[in-house]
Design a protein around this motif. Structure first.
Motif: not given
Length: 462
Positions: A50-79
């Motif tokens: 199942f996991r292999r098929r789901f990854r093939a049919m759906h691109g990975p979601p964008l979780l946010g951005f990384m930089d030298a200061a850390g991780f900046h997660p996607a914020q509402a209303p982003h899906p």
């Protein structure tokens, strides 16, 4: 009166039918909710098929951005905001990777104030759910060229310095160089990790005998992650490529995870070495059919530089043809190093580019394409960007997974500014705000878009 008949026993749904239902769920959030409903659902979703098929049919979601200061997660209303918020503590934490505690190479400069960040691992590239880490002392490091006089001759040396470390500007007398200051490729410490599965690989430093072979002054050193080329086996191999620009040559140091040792490849012919002042951030743009592309960060150069990660060979693509000649000459246009062109993964057989243009203070993206059977770039579309950002305030920050990323700052010339980060879907030109983060003015860090499935749907990448 007779009691009502008992309800008919429910017919169990076969696992293969459940898999067909779940694989059509639209988002990883929906799959996670289905997994929490009952143990039988979770068993199907945890299955490798199942996991292999789901990854093939759906691109990975964008979780946010990384930089030298850390991780900046996607914020509402982003899906992706709910998933990004849940995974943010894992994505931002590299403390499970052992620290580099080896030597005086990482002593804090006594005259500088501590910025609160301290020595630690910081991301320098992100791809396929993996993060390439560089050990940074207290401030981001870079290679500096230093000139000094020795008798009647002027000498040069390359040194590895923290970006805010003070330097002695007196070039008339030769400084006393320490081992730390005489920089070569062996001075860089790298690691590759999967933050969501808390796994890592510490790369050995480049051996001194290999690092000394170029016998030239190191001017720039940029490590990048080549994308996955393996199958769905449990351990998908990765490759780290370090692009080292010397005074007279270009060298690749390559670390494949299968061999686990460094090798060196020197480019025998490199046609535009004078344009190689733009290595930094090259990997933030899309990996297009096996190659990295990058251009001059300050102006229109004659070529796109191309690195084929499979053959480890360089080549060029003519840039100043067709519509690009008109684009370069637009009236009222301004350039700076925050607006590099972005090469993206386009239609089959075409190379596509988005050029960020500031004209009379307003910003637009010019989408151009180059077909395989053509030598002329043609205009596809002009996309106007949000009008509230003027003058200096918009910059491109990368492209990946069919998206182009840019950021805009509304603030003036203060020391702190809020920066809005956006994504634009390449196929539809749809623009979505991802998050707002705080940056110090004129100290912008490279932002790396981070895509990944949650651990429920992905195999560990390390």
């Amino acid at each position: 009166m007779d009691p009502p008949p008992p309800p008919p026993a429910s017919i169990p749904v076969p696992d293969d039918l459940l898999e067909e239902i779940f694989v059509r769920l639209p988002t990883p959030d929906a799959v996670a909710r289905a997994s929490a409903a009952c143990t039988s659902f979770r068993s199907v979703i945890k299955g490798r098929s199942f996991r292999r098929r789901f990854r093939a049919m759906h691109g990975p979601p964008l979780l946010g951005f990384m930089d030298a200061a850390g991780f900046h997660p996607a914020q509402a209303p982003h899906p992706s905001a709910p998933l990004a918020g849940a995974l943010a503590p894992c994505a931002a934490d590299f403390s499970f990777v052992p620290a580099v505690v080896s030597s005086a190479s990482y002593v804090r400069p006594a005259v500088q104030e501590d910025d609160g960040e301290g020595p630690r691992w910081r991301p320098c590239d992100v791809r396929d759910g993996r993060v390439l880490l560089d050990w940074i002392s207290f401030y981001p490091r870079s290679v500096h060229m230093w000139s000094y006089c020795e008798g009647c001759a002027r000498r040069e040396v390359s040194i590895l310095m923290d970006s805010r470390e003070p330097v002695n500007l007196n070039i008339c007398a030769r400084p006393t160089w320490t081992k730390r200051e005489r920089c070569n490729a062996a001075d860089f410490h790298l690691a590759v990790c999967d933050p969501l599965s808390i796994r890592y690989v510490l790369l050995p430093t480049i051996p001194e005998d290999l690092a000394s072979q170029p016998q030239d002054l190191l001017q720039e050193f940029q490590p990048v992650l080549a994308p996955c080329t393996g199958d769905d086996s449990e351990e998908v191999p990765f490759k780290v490529i370090c692009i080292a620009r010397y005074q007279t040559k270009l060298v690749l140091f390559v670390f494949p995870s299968t061999a686990r040792q460094w090798s060196m490849v020197e480019s025998p012919i490199f046609p535009s070495l004078e344009h190689m002042s733009c290595l930094y951030d090259m990997s933030s743009f899309d990996y297009v059919r096996g190659s990295f592309y990058w251009t001059d960060r300050h102006d229109w150069s004659e070529h796109l530089m191309v690195l084929d990660t499979r053959t480890l060979r360089f080549s060029t693509v003519d840039l100043l043809t067709g519509y690009h000649m008109e684009l370069r000459s637009l009236p009222g246009q301004s350039f700076d190093d925050r607006r590099p062109n972005a090469v993206v993964l386009g239609r089959e057989g075409a190379l596509e580019m988005f050029s960020l243009v500031c004209q009379h203070g307003a910003f637009a993206l010019y989408h151009t394409s180059l077909q395989n059977n053509s030598q002329e770039w043609k205009l596809e579309k002009i996309i106007q960007l949000p009008g509230q950002y003027r003058d200096y305030s918009i910059s491109t920050i990368g492209a990946a997974e069919g998206f182009l990323f840019f950021r805009g700052a509304l603030g003036g010339l203060g020391s702190i500014e809020n920066v809005d980060c956006y994504s634009m879907e390449v196929k539809t030109y749809g623009i979505t705000k991802v998050c707002t983060k705080t940056e110090k003015f004129l100290n912008r860090r490279s932002a790396l878009p981070y895509f990944s499935f949650p651990p429920l749907l992905s195999e560990p990448t390390i």
